[in-house]
Design a protein around this motif. Structure first.
Motif, PDB file in Angstrom:
ATOM      1  N   PRO A  32      15.234 -19.240  63.892  1.00 21.91           N
ATOM      2  CA  PRO A  32      14.409 -20.448  63.812  1.00 21.91           C
ATOM      3  C   PRO A  32      15.250 -21.648  63.385  1.00 21.91           C
ATOM      4  O   PRO A  32      16.004 -21.575  62.416  1.00 21.91           O
ATOM      5  CB  PRO A  32      13.361 -20.091  62.753  1.00 21.91           C
ATOM      6  CG  PRO A  32      13.264 -18.590  62.812  1.00 21.91           C
ATOM      7  CD  PRO A  32      14.684 -18.143  63.069  1.00 21.91           C
ATOM      8  N   THR A  33      15.099 -22.748  64.130  1.00 21.03           N
ATOM      9  CA  THR A  33      15.936 -23.927  63.935  1.00 21.03           C
ATOM     10  C   THR A  33      15.294 -24.981  63.052  1.00 21.03           C
ATOM     11  O   THR A  33      15.943 -25.516  62.149  1.00 21.03           O
ATOM     12  CB  THR A  33      16.279 -24.539  65.307  1.00 21.03           C
ATOM     13  OG1 THR A  33      17.054 -23.596  66.058  1.00 21.03           O
ATOM     14  CG2 THR A  33      17.069 -25.838  65.171  1.00 21.03           C
ATOM     15  N   ALA A  34      14.031 -25.313  63.309  1.00 23.85           N
ATOM     16  CA  ALA A  34      13.378 -26.388  62.571  1.00 23.85           C
ATOM     17  C   ALA A  34      11.870 -26.181  62.571  1.00 23.85           C
ATOM     18  O   ALA A  34      11.297 -25.729  63.555  1.00 23.85           O
ATOM     19  CB  ALA A  34      13.719 -27.746  63.189  1.00 23.85           C
ATOM     20  N   ALA A  35      11.239 -26.531  61.439  1.00 23.94           N
ATOM     21  CA  ALA A  35       9.793 -26.378  61.288  1.00 23.94           C
ATOM     22  C   ALA A  35       9.371 -27.036  59.984  1.00 23.94           C
ATOM     23  O   ALA A  35      10.222 -27.314  59.119  1.00 23.94           O
ATOM     24  CB  ALA A  35       9.405 -24.897  61.265  1.00 23.94           C
ATOM     25  N   PRO A  36       8.082 -27.285  59.794  1.00 27.89           N
ATOM     26  CA  PRO A  36       7.624 -27.841  58.522  1.00 27.89           C
ATOM     27  C   PRO A  36       7.913 -26.926  57.326  1.00 27.89           C
ATOM     28  O   PRO A  36       7.928 -27.397  56.192  1.00 27.89           O
ATOM     29  CB  PRO A  36       6.107 -27.994  58.734  1.00 27.89           C
ATOM     30  CG  PRO A  36       5.952 -28.148  60.207  1.00 27.89           C
ATOM     31  CD  PRO A  36       7.004 -27.255  60.800  1.00 27.89           C
TER      32      PRO A  36
ATOM     33  N   ALA B 243      17.376 -27.182  57.145  1.00 30.09           N
ATOM     34  CA  ALA B 243      18.545 -26.659  57.849  1.00 30.09           C
ATOM     35  C   ALA B 243      19.381 -25.736  56.976  1.00 30.09           C
ATOM     36  O   ALA B 243      19.890 -24.712  57.449  1.00 30.09           O
ATOM     37  CB  ALA B 243      19.393 -27.808  58.372  1.00 30.09           C
ATOM     38  N   SER B 244      19.514 -26.063  55.709  1.00 28.57           N
ATOM     39  CA  SER B 244      20.341 -25.222  54.837  1.00 28.57           C
ATOM     40  C   SER B 244      19.765 -23.817  54.691  1.00 28.57           C
ATOM     41  O   SER B 244      20.506 -22.842  54.570  1.00 28.57           O
ATOM     42  CB  SER B 244      20.497 -25.862  53.458  1.00 28.57           C
ATOM     43  OG  SER B 244      19.254 -25.953  52.785  1.00 28.57           O
ATOM     44  N   GLU B 245      18.432 -23.703  54.749  1.00 26.81           N
ATOM     45  CA  GLU B 245      17.803 -22.379  54.658  1.00 26.81           C
ATOM     46  C   GLU B 245      18.102 -21.567  55.912  1.00 26.81           C
ATOM     47  O   GLU B 245      18.312 -20.352  55.834  1.00 26.81           O
ATOM     48  CB  GLU B 245      16.301 -22.538  54.469  1.00 26.81           C
ATOM     49  CG  GLU B 245      15.908 -23.174  53.150  1.00 26.81           C
ATOM     50  CD  GLU B 245      14.433 -23.508  53.063  1.00 26.81           C
ATOM     51  OE1 GLU B 245      13.903 -23.551  51.944  1.00 26.81           O
ATOM     52  OE2 GLU B 245      13.811 -23.746  54.135  1.00 26.81           O
TER      53      GLU B 245
ATOM     54  N   VAL C 255      20.769 -21.864  57.751  1.00 26.17           N
ATOM     55  CA  VAL C 255      22.174 -21.458  57.641  1.00 26.17           C
ATOM     56  C   VAL C 255      22.321 -20.288  56.680  1.00 26.17           C
ATOM     57  O   VAL C 255      23.049 -19.319  56.962  1.00 26.17           O
ATOM     58  CB  VAL C 255      23.041 -22.640  57.184  1.00 26.17           C
ATOM     59  CG1 VAL C 255      24.461 -22.171  56.853  1.00 26.17           C
ATOM     60  CG2 VAL C 255      23.094 -23.718  58.257  1.00 26.17           C
ATOM     61  N   ASP C 256      21.648 -20.348  55.553  1.00 27.05           N
ATOM     62  CA  ASP C 256      21.727 -19.248  54.587  1.00 27.05           C
ATOM     63  C   ASP C 256      21.188 -17.945  55.174  1.00 27.05           C
ATOM     64  O   ASP C 256      21.733 -16.863  54.919  1.00 27.05           O
ATOM     65  CB  ASP C 256      20.953 -19.597  53.311  1.00 27.05           C
ATOM     66  CG  ASP C 256      21.646 -20.656  52.473  1.00 27.05           C
ATOM     67  OD1 ASP C 256      22.850 -20.903  52.693  1.00 27.05           O
ATOM     68  OD2 ASP C 256      20.983 -21.240  51.588  1.00 27.05           O
ATOM     69  N   TYR C 257      20.109 -18.050  55.957  1.00 24.04           N
ATOM     70  CA  TYR C 257      19.551 -16.863  56.615  1.00 24.04           C
ATOM     71  C   TYR C 257      20.534 -16.309  57.636  1.00 24.04           C
ATOM     72  O   TYR C 257      20.766 -15.094  57.707  1.00 24.04           O
ATOM     73  CB  TYR C 257      18.232 -17.228  57.280  1.00 24.04           C
ATOM     74  CG  TYR C 257      17.540 -16.082  57.983  1.00 24.04           C
ATOM     75  CD1 TYR C 257      17.089 -14.970  57.283  1.00 24.04           C
ATOM     76  CD2 TYR C 257      17.319 -16.131  59.361  1.00 24.04           C
ATOM     77  CE1 TYR C 257      16.439 -13.920  57.932  1.00 24.04           C
ATOM     78  CE2 TYR C 257      16.667 -15.095  60.015  1.00 24.04           C
ATOM     79  CZ  TYR C 257      16.232 -13.997  59.295  1.00 24.04           C
ATOM     80  OH  TYR C 257      15.600 -12.964  59.949  1.00 24.04           O
ATOM     81  N   LEU C 258      21.139 -17.199  58.413  1.00 22.34           N
ATOM     82  CA  LEU C 258      22.144 -16.786  59.391  1.00 22.34           C
ATOM     83  C   LEU C 258      23.291 -16.049  58.706  1.00 22.34           C
ATOM     84  O   LEU C 258      23.752 -15.013  59.182  1.00 22.34           O
ATOM     85  CB  LEU C 258      22.659 -18.009  60.135  1.00 22.34           C
ATOM     86  CG  LEU C 258      23.792 -17.817  61.142  1.00 22.34           C
ATOM     87  CD1 LEU C 258      23.365 -16.882  62.264  1.00 22.34           C
ATOM     88  CD2 LEU C 258      24.230 -19.166  61.697  1.00 22.34           C
ATOM     89  N   ARG C 259      23.724 -16.557  57.581  1.00 20.79           N
ATOM     90  CA  ARG C 259      24.818 -15.916  56.852  1.00 20.79           C
ATOM     91  C   ARG C 259      24.387 -14.590  56.234  1.00 20.79           C
ATOM     92  O   ARG C 259      25.168 -13.638  56.182  1.00 20.79           O
ATOM     93  CB  ARG C 259      25.325 -16.860  55.759  1.00 20.79           C
ATOM     94  CG  ARG C 259      26.085 -18.062  56.296  1.00 20.79           C
ATOM     95  CD  ARG C 259      26.516 -18.987  55.184  1.00 20.79           C
ATOM     96  NE  ARG C 259      27.463 -20.005  55.660  1.00 20.79           N
ATOM     97  CZ  ARG C 259      28.000 -20.926  54.873  1.00 20.79           C
ATOM     98  NH1 ARG C 259      27.676 -20.983  53.583  1.00 20.79           N
ATOM     99  NH2 ARG C 259      28.862 -21.804  55.386  1.00 20.79           N
ATOM    100  N   ALA C 260      23.147 -14.515  55.784  1.00 18.88           N
ATOM    101  CA  ALA C 260      22.660 -13.272  55.169  1.00 18.88           C
ATOM    102  C   ALA C 260      22.534 -12.159  56.195  1.00 18.88           C
ATOM    103  O   ALA C 260      22.837 -10.995  55.916  1.00 18.88           O
ATOM    104  CB  ALA C 260      21.317 -13.517  54.484  1.00 18.88           C
ATOM    105  N   VAL C 261      22.088 -12.502  57.411  1.00 19.04           N
ATOM    106  CA  VAL C 261      21.924 -11.492  58.464  1.00 19.04           C
ATOM    107  C   VAL C 261      23.261 -11.199  59.136  1.00 19.04           C
ATOM    108  O   VAL C 261      23.571 -10.055  59.458  1.00 19.04           O
ATOM    109  CB  VAL C 261      20.879 -11.953  59.499  1.00 19.04           C
ATOM    110  CG1 VAL C 261      20.728 -10.920  60.611  1.00 19.04           C
ATOM    111  CG2 VAL C 261      19.528 -12.201  58.823  1.00 19.04           C
TER     112      VAL C 261
END
Length: 207
Positions: A145-149, A153-155, A157-163
């Motif tokens: 997921p890229t963007a939403a209410p 963006a930092s979240e 990126v953190d999710y991408l790094r965690a997975v």
């Protein structure tokens, strides 16, 4: 194949599976030969209820799988469906689907929470829906997921790094006028060993 926003088609070789045919997506209306239609949650950008009956009519063999919250809306319209919850595993057209997650990410404390199913297909492709639940093992492909209410963006990126998958494909971008800035951010900040690949809308590609 990415059909815009959260909507994707996963072709496992044995089954074609459509996920989240919502209002911000297009091209799914004419699809045929689907084994299943999976819905992560009840929000309109993940499920267009007005177009769903015609889609099911074109795919009479497709199983409609939804979370408990979406099921309430479908019962009101007498649309047949199967409810699945996190922790369940089932098969459609020879493909194995695991349900993960449970809750939609918080949009605001004053907005009631809802259910959210993430779907892991054949142990390879993970669609998390609207949540950043970190899986217990690493998928081959993460639909990010890229963007939403509910996110910044930092979240993401953190999710991408965690997975830390071998391949990440950004989705859920329709709320942005120009998502390229976010895509570049993901590419620049991805963990070592992760490729971020933009899926052209409506074009099939092999990971």
């Amino acid at each position: 194949m990415h059909l815009g926003h959260a909507c994707v088609v996963a072709d496992t070789g044995s089954a074609r599976i459509l996920i989240d045919p919502g209002a911000f997506s297009s091209g799914y209306e004419t699809l045929e030969g689907l084994a299943a239609i999976l819905v992560t949650h009840q929000h309109f950008d993940h499920l267009n209820l007005d177009k769903l009956p015609a889609l099911l009519g074109q795919n009479p063999g497709a199983e409609l799988v939804v979370d408990p919250g979406t099921a309430e809306q479908l019962r009101e319209r007498d649309i047949p469906h199967t409810v699945r919850e996190p922790g369940e595993t089932f098969s459609v057209g020879g493909a194995r689907v695991e349900v993960v997650g449970g809750d939609h990410a918080v949009i605001h404390p004053d907005i009631p929470g809802i259910a959210n199913n993430g779907y892991w297909i054949d142990g390879s492709v993970l669609h998390p829906g609207d949540a950043f639940t970190v899986p217990e093992r690493t998928p081959d492909v993460l639909l990010l997921p890229t963007a939403a209410p509910w996110l910044k963006a930092s979240e993401a990126v953190d999710y991408l790094r965690a997975v830390a998958p071998p391949l990440a494909v950004p989705i859920h971008e329709a709320v942005l006028a120009d998502p390229d800035l976010h895509y570049t951010l993901f590419s620049n900040l991805a963990p070592e060993g992760t490729e971020v690949r933009i899926a052209p809308r409506g074009v099939s590609f092999t990971p």
